[in-house]
Design an enzyme around this catalytic site. Structure first.
Site, PDB file in Angstrom:
ATOM      1  N   GLY A  35       0.833  -1.187   0.000  1.00  0.00           N
ATOM      2  CA  GLY A  35       0.000   0.000   0.000  1.00  0.00           C
ATOM      3  C   GLY A  35       0.872   1.242   0.000  1.00  0.00           C
ATOM      4  O   GLY A  35       1.045   1.913  -1.010  1.00  0.00           O
ATOM      5  N   GLU A  42      -4.740   7.061  -0.057  1.00  0.00           N
ATOM      6  CA  GLU A  42      -4.020   8.108  -0.793  1.00  0.00           C
ATOM      7  C   GLU A  42      -2.857   8.677   0.022  1.00  0.00           C
ATOM      8  O   GLU A  42      -2.591   9.873   0.019  1.00  0.00           O
ATOM      9  CB  GLU A  42      -4.966   9.250  -1.214  1.00  0.00           C
ATOM     10  CG  GLU A  42      -6.268   8.816  -1.839  1.00  0.00           C
ATOM     11  CD  GLU A  42      -6.085   8.189  -3.205  1.00  0.00           C
ATOM     12  OE1 GLU A  42      -4.934   8.038  -3.650  1.00  0.00           O
ATOM     13  OE2 GLU A  42      -7.098   7.852  -3.829  1.00  0.00           O
TER      14      GLU A  42
END
Length: 393
Positions: A143, A373
């Site tokens: 991630g 994000e």
């Protein structure tokens, strides 16, 4: 219908800093959210249902690819775009996420890195909401470190063959096309972007169930097993991790504004509730020092956050924004919004966990927004590297 109607939040005559066009975009989006999303969002959240019936109306208002020029897009300035996302997330983070992905993570890379043929094929129908997209970067094991991705593309003749897994993908099962990032074996594992139509053999998307956050949003896992695409599906101007990170910057900018909208929703709800709720000597709890302290903290932080994203937006419009500016806005505003949600829940007491009020839904959503994000900590390191010149990753 909600128990308390949103009234707007402006402590320092912030509206005077906006142009007439910027206020019009905000007010138009606000009316759309009040009329169309607010009446159904709690039901959607309970059911774990994305309100797909709003896709076409949102397209008609120019929400998709709003800051892009041409191809039917609205060509909004960046502050206008930010105010739009503010109001979308004031409604719900999941709906803002859908628009952010469609706009910043799918339409933007096609616009920035695509061929003329790819732009003409995809951007007009995506702007109209006739085609939906998703963005495949995050993987089950990677991630915050996208450079470790395991998804691979191999050039075979005039095709590419893709293999890999992607995870936590917004809109995965409703998308017509996926922007997939993969390392190309024939190019020393350089990261490139590919347009993968979701009806291709070997492509599979499955919804992730059991979420307690972003329940009104579609979140999926993607699997690519020997997916063959023509070489014309390569986004020709992509090369290295810089390309997907440029896309993430577009999304992070919208998130910084969006989180502000969630904070405003929680604060205004808590303020109105504190003036109505009576406790001790038949006085509203707004008369108590501790409640006023919470409200003061919230309006102070919201006001600072408004000024932060406005300046970042002005820099973006002037072509002067840097990635660390966007990281600061995303990091600060999401943290601030989550704290506002928690303080607002505290003011509402037990009512704060009931979906007669939006606070607990915003709080749960913001837990995800704080992570995706770029996590809070990752943005700390981005800002730290900027001010010290030392990379601490």
């Amino acid at each position: 219908m909600p128990a308390i109607k949103f009234r707007g939040v402006d402590f320092i005559q912030y509206d005077s800093l906006l142009t007439d066009e910027e206020r019009l975009v905000r007010d138009t989006t606000r009316k759309f959210i009040e009329d169309n999303l607010i009446p159904i969002i709690e039901e959607c959240n309970r059911a774990g249902r994305f309100p797909r019936e709003l896709v076409k109306p949102m397209a008609e208002l120019g929400f998709f690819g709003a800051s892009l020029k041409g191809y039917g897009c609205a060509g909004m300035g960046n502050v206008e775009y930010g105010l739009m996302t503010q109001e979308l997330e004031r409604g719900d983070s999941g709906v803002r996420s859908f628009v952010s992905v469609q706009s910043g993570l799918v339409m933007y890379p096609i616009y920035a890195f695509g061929s003329d043929e790819q732009k003409n094929q995809w951007l007009p129908p995506m702007q109209k909401g006739e085609k939906l997209g998703c963005f495949g970067l995050t993987e089950p094991d990677f991630g915050s470190n996208p450079g470790g991705m395991r998804t691979r593309a191999k050039k075979v003749g005039n095709e590419y063959v893709l293999n890999g897994e992607k995870m936590w993908i917004t809109s995965g099962t409703i998308a017509d096309v996926a922007v997939i990032w993969a390392k190309v074996e024939n190019e020393d594992d350089k990261v490139r972007g590919f347009l993968v139509e979701t009806d291709r053999r070997g492509f599979k998307a499955d919804d992730i169930h059991g979420k307690w956050s972003l329940r009104a949003s579609v979140t999926s896992g993607l699997s690519l097993q020997d997916v063959h695409i023509p070489e014309s599906n390569l986004l020709p101007k992509t090369g290295g991790l810089k390309s997907p990170l440029m896309c993430l910057n577009q999304a992070r900018y919208g998130i910084a504004w969006g989180a502000l909208g969630a904070a405003m929703a929680c604060y205004d709800c808590a303020l109105q509730y504190s003036l109505l709720r009576k406790q001790w000597r038949d006085q509203p709890i707004a008369s108590h020092q501790l409640v006023q302290d919470k409200l003061t903290w919230m309006i102070s932080e919201i006001t600072k956050a408004q000024l932060l994203v406005l300046q970042v937006g002005r820099l973006k419009d002037a072509g002067k924004v840097e990635h660390q500016h966007i990281s600061m806005a995303k990091r600060n505003n999401v943290w601030m919004a989550l704290e506002c949600a928690r303080l607002s829940r505290d003011i509402l007491g037990a009512n704060g966990v009931a979906d007669d009020y939006p606070i607990m839904r915003h709080m749960m959503n913001l837990e995800s927004v704080k992570t995706y994000e770029g996590t809070h900590d990752v943005h700390s390191l981005i800002i730290g590297q900027s001010v010290t010149g030392i990379d601490a990753f």
